[in-house]
Scaffold this motif. Sequence first.
Motif, short mmCIF file in Angstrom:
data_model
loop_
_atom_site.label_atom_id
_atom_site.label_comp_id
_atom_site.label_asym_id
_atom_site.label_seq_id
_atom_site.Cartn_x
_atom_site.Cartn_y
_atom_site.Cartn_z
N VAL A 3 -6.62 6.17 -6.09
CA VAL A 3 -5.81 5.86 -5.72
C VAL A 3 -6.51 4.48 -5.27
O VAL A 3 -6.87 2.87 -5.30
CB VAL A 3 -4.79 5.60 -5.30
CG1 VAL A 3 -3.77 4.81 -5.08
CG2 VAL A 3 -4.36 6.65 -6.25
N THR A 61 0.87 -1.15 -0.09
CA THR A 61 -0.19 0.30 0.12
C THR A 61 0.98 1.38 -0.12
O THR A 61 0.18 2.80 0.07
CB THR A 61 -0.86 -0.46 1.99
OG1 THR A 61 0.18 0.54 2.11
CG2 THR A 61 -1.37 -1.09 0.94
N TYR A 90 1.63 1.87 -3.83
CA TYR A 90 0.29 3.34 -3.85
C TYR A 90 0.17 4.52 -3.03
O TYR A 90 -0.65 5.64 -3.81
CB TYR A 90 -0.73 1.81 -3.64
CG TYR A 90 -1.94 1.14 -4.30
CD1 TYR A 90 -1.59 1.42 -5.89
CD2 TYR A 90 -1.15 0.43 -4.14
CE1 TYR A 90 -1.52 0.30 -6.62
CE2 TYR A 90 -1.86 -1.37 -4.41
CZ TYR A 90 -2.53 -0.89 -6.06
OH TYR A 90 -2.67 -2.30 -6.27
N MET A 128 -6.56 -0.08 -6.36
CA MET A 128 -6.56 -1.20 -4.83
C MET A 128 -7.26 -2.14 -4.34
O MET A 128 -6.69 -3.57 -4.36
CB MET A 128 -5.47 -0.61 -3.64
CG MET A 128 -5.33 -1.62 -3.10
SD MET A 128 -5.29 -1.25 -0.87
CE MET A 128 -6.41 -0.64 -0.49
#
Length: 491
Positions: free
Chosen positions: A349, A304, A307, A353
């Motif tokens: 975003v 993450t 991201y 994910m």
Amino acid sequence: MSVFALILIVLAIGVAGYVLGRRKGAALPDAPNAKVHSRPTYHGAYVFCWATVPAFLLMALWLAISPAVIFATVESRLESDTQSASISLGRSLVRSLGQGIRALPADEQRGLENAGIAQLQPLFERRSIPLPGGATDAMVPIAIEKNRMEDTSRLAMTVVVIVLALGGLFLSQSRIAVRLRARNKVEQVVKVFLVVCSSIAILTTVGIVCSMLFESIDFFQRISPADFFFGTVWEPRFAAAGSQAAGQFGIIPLLAGTLYIAFVAMVFAVPVGLFAAIYMAEYASSRVRSIVKPLLEVLAGIPTIVYGFFALITVGPFLRDISADINGLLTGDYTGFIQAQSILTAGLVMGIMLIPFVSSLSDDIITAVPRSLRDGSMGLGATPSETVKRVVLPAALPGIVSALLLTASRAIGETMIVVLAAGIAANITLNPFEAMTTVTVKIVSQLTGDLDFTSPQSLVAFALGITLFVMTLILNIIALAIVRKYREQYD
């Protein structure tokens, strides 16, 4: 001997017992009126269980109790031999000294009983061992005694465990007979093992809830629950001593940011992921599916924080520049109306994910719908799209709802993307082009740094955590109600 080596020895004894027990079970003759009850494999498993299970239970019990006994002795000596104001601090210093002394060569450890910190310092420096600050000369013999007690305890545990394992092997080996119900006893052991494994998740959940609940109760004894749950200002700061001013702990801005960002992410992820799952399950060829699905699931393996970098460096500036160009064409002012850190940036975003979560879970659920339902629909003249809409999706609806629940929980619990893409400002706004923050971000910020874990600034993190837990629980209850309402049984 290390614990790992002792475990390997016990397992080796157990494997040897399995071989011996299986061999003896295979050699048992069938009597005219009494046949062998269990197969040789169960006789071997029976010996293996007797050789390993009691030994491992004793080892676990020993490892749990012996440190407490040793530390009780250390604490009593600290109370009598030192002037430490904090026994816990003295215990920590003794532990550090003991670890440092243990790292010294055996010849240098001899004769240190009467040594002090001054004698230890050059030995530690020569080996690049950190000397704990605040340690006193009286702590050196206590640390050495603690090491000696630990060595004695470890040696005694090794001997007792190995003897118990060998004893279990020979005892169970001697019990193998024609009518021994080895299969039933092994299945009982397996059943207990499965119950223990299933109980771990329940006990873990109970432990997490209790740890948050007790600290949250402590927090609410200091701060009014009404101010926490209905307050609209988040400023967890306290004034100087003697002042009547206090910080404000209103959770409304954090809940609003959490739900808003999760909503934007779900609006983006659910249609894309669900349509991708329908395509791969109903329309794509096996070759296309074998290529597209693994590529799509690569997104699930990206950390993450990556991201977050993507949002901070690419998506946020891109949205800001696009909004600046649009605003310039309309008004002549080339100032972007979308901030680089905004709800929209974090939601987009986070939605990217979440796409593999939605698509992969939904694809597996849609694929599990019986083929006979599709064939029956097509046989009645329905088109492929009508079959998907009226047959496949209703049949897969309970599973899809569960998949969306997992996705929503994942979105609510995300932290790193929000920190980098939406900022840490606790605002209340309906404008998706402005910055907001979430509950998880503030939990991290409140527990980061040199803070006192008895202060409201730190205890509020536990109150935020229990609130987030209740939110997730409510989502589960709603999803369960939907699943029960729309569940249909298919043969």
